[in-house]
Write a protein that holds these residues in place. Structure first.
Motif, PDB file in Angstrom:
ATOM      1  N   HIS A   4      37.193   1.245  10.954  1.00  0.00           N
ATOM      2  CA  HIS A   4      37.210   2.699  10.920  1.00  0.00           C
ATOM      3  C   HIS A   4      37.340   3.289  12.324  1.00  0.00           C
ATOM      4  CE1 HIS A   4      32.885   1.883  11.523  1.00  0.00           C
ATOM      5  NE2 HIS A   4      32.849   3.051  12.131  1.00  0.00           N
ATOM      6  N   SER A  48      41.099   2.836  13.384  1.00  0.00           N
ATOM      7  CA  SER A  48      41.951   3.837  12.732  1.00  0.00           C
ATOM      8  C   SER A  48      41.738   5.225  13.335  1.00  0.00           C
ATOM      9  CB  SER A  48      41.677   3.870  11.231  1.00  0.00           C
ATOM     10  OG  SER A  48      42.019   2.634  10.638  1.00  0.00           O
ATOM     11  N   ALA A  49      40.471   5.571  13.639  1.00  0.00           N
ATOM     12  CA  ALA A  49      40.178   6.882  14.216  1.00  0.00           C
ATOM     13  C   ALA A  49      40.780   7.009  15.612  1.00  0.00           C
ATOM     14  CB  ALA A  49      38.670   7.102  14.271  1.00  0.00           C
ATOM     15  N   ARG A  85      44.490   7.623  15.303  1.00  0.00           N
ATOM     16  CA  ARG A  85      44.770   9.013  14.920  1.00  0.00           C
ATOM     17  C   ARG A  85      44.665   9.946  16.124  1.00  0.00           C
ATOM     18  NH1 ARG A  85      44.601  10.346   9.441  1.00  0.00           N
ATOM     19  NH2 ARG A  85      43.836  12.433   9.947  1.00  0.00           N
ATOM     20  N   SER A  86      43.640   9.751  16.951  1.00  0.00           N
ATOM     21  CA  SER A  86      43.479  10.592  18.134  1.00  0.00           C
ATOM     22  C   SER A  86      44.627  10.380  19.116  1.00  0.00           C
ATOM     23  CB  SER A  86      42.137  10.295  18.826  1.00  0.00           C
ATOM     24  OG  SER A  86      41.055  10.667  18.008  1.00  0.00           O
ATOM     25  N   ASP A 139      47.703   9.434  18.430  1.00  0.00           N
ATOM     26  CA  ASP A 139      48.878  10.112  17.889  1.00  0.00           C
ATOM     27  C   ASP A 139      48.768  11.615  18.094  1.00  0.00           C
ATOM     28  OD1 ASP A 139      51.360  10.236  16.159  1.00  0.00           O
ATOM     29  OD2 ASP A 139      49.979  11.388  14.922  1.00  0.00           O
ATOM     30  N   GLY A 140      47.553  12.153  17.945  1.00  0.00           N
ATOM     31  CA  GLY A 140      47.342  13.580  18.057  1.00  0.00           C
ATOM     32  C   GLY A 140      47.624  14.148  19.438  1.00  0.00           C
ATOM     33  N   ALA A 143      47.832   1.558  10.361  1.00  0.00           N
ATOM     34  CA  ALA A 143      47.205   2.834  10.033  1.00  0.00           C
ATOM     35  C   ALA A 143      48.097   4.007  10.404  1.00  0.00           C
ATOM     36  CB  ALA A 143      45.855   2.959  10.738  1.00  0.00           C
ATOM     37  N   SER A 144      49.027   3.785  11.291  1.00  0.00           N
ATOM     38  CA  SER A 144      49.961   4.847  11.669  1.00  0.00           C
ATOM     39  C   SER A 144      51.334   4.252  11.906  1.00  0.00           C
ATOM     40  CB  SER A 144      49.488   5.561  12.938  1.00  0.00           C
ATOM     41  OG  SER A 144      50.452   6.502  13.342  1.00  0.00           O
ATOM     42  N   TRP A 148      53.551   5.955  13.354  1.00  0.00           N
ATOM     43  CA  TRP A 148      54.120   6.769  14.418  1.00  0.00           C
ATOM     44  C   TRP A 148      53.889   6.220  15.809  1.00  0.00           C
ATOM     45  CZ3 TRP A 148      57.272   9.233  11.672  1.00  0.00           C
ATOM     46  CH2 TRP A 148      56.917   9.808  10.459  1.00  0.00           C
ATOM     47  N   SER A 150      35.030   5.828  19.005  1.00  0.00           N
ATOM     48  CA  SER A 150      36.179   6.624  18.577  1.00  0.00           C
ATOM     49  C   SER A 150      35.999   8.093  18.948  1.00  0.00           C
ATOM     50  CB  SER A 150      36.415   6.478  17.070  1.00  0.00           C
ATOM     51  OG  SER A 150      35.321   6.966  16.329  1.00  0.00           O
TER      52      SER A 150
END
Length: 212
Positions: A20, A23-24, A27-28, A30-31, A56-57, A59, A140
């Motif tokens: 987890h 994955s978090a 995401r950050s 990518d953000g 998980a991404s 991108w 994360s």
């Protein structure tokens, strides 16, 4: 999305092991426009989790390394400053760092924290100041806090308003994201991708080669 990518900003996960958190962090990353991140695995079980988290991404790219030295060589070759996040005495407030220069942020494992080898090889040690009873943030969460400070600085400098990716890399990624199935077929055949027009369509004179 590609126009906002920051190829000179990345994260190195030093043995981060919980799915987890992986994955978090992805995401950050990518953000804030990161395109490639790195992970170091000393244990086979962690390697498997990191490899799974890479999906998980779609991108960004997660590159795995057998040790911190190989990860450092990779980012150093790109001219990046290396920052390790640690609560050790003498660490600088993370907001005092210039993130508009090429930067690699190193985050430590939940089990053991940042490794001594990672600290010794870094340019700066940084910390997120804490004023409560707990000593540190979840890895994360800490990653997100630091990365969004980097985003703030880069946005103020206008680095999200101009293309940072090299043109050939931009065109390659554009085709792969727009035509994932076709891009796989072209890679399997070891063929160059066809050109796209201004609307993202395959140029008419290349549609036959693209199988359209």
């Amino acid at each position: 999305m590609l126009l906002h990518r920051q190829p000179d900003l990345t994260v190195i996960m030093d043995n981060v092991n919980k799915a987890h958190n992986l994955s978090a962090i992805i995401r950050s990353c990518d953000g804030v426009g990161i395109d490639e991140i790195h992970a170091v695995s000393y244990r086979k079980s962690i390697y498997a989790k990191q490899n799974a988290a890479a999906g998980a991404s779609k991108w960004l790219t997660l590159t795995l390394h057998p040790d911190i030295a190989s990860a450092y060589r990779k980012v150093s070759a790109c001219g990046m400053q290396i920052l390790v996040a640690t609560g050790k005495e003498g660490s600088r407030d993370f907001r005092a760092i210039d993130y508009t220069v090429p930067t690699a942020l190193v985050m430590g494992a939940e089990w053991d924290g940042i490794s001594e080898e990672a600290i010794k090889g870094a340019d700066h040690a940084i910390t997120v100041p804490m004023f409560g009873m707990v000593e540190s943030l979840n890895v994360s969460v800490a990653t997100a806090v630091i990365l969004f400070e980097a985003q703030r600085q880069r946005a103020e400098k206008g680095m999200y308003k101009r293309q940072q990716l090299e043109e050939n890399c931009f065109e390659r990624m554009l085709f792969e994201h727009a035509y994932p199935r076709l891009s796989r077929e072209f890679r399997e055949k070891e063929c160059a991708y066809p050109r796209l027009d201004a609307d993202g369509r395959i140029c008419s004179n290349e549609q036959k080669n693209a199988g359209q």
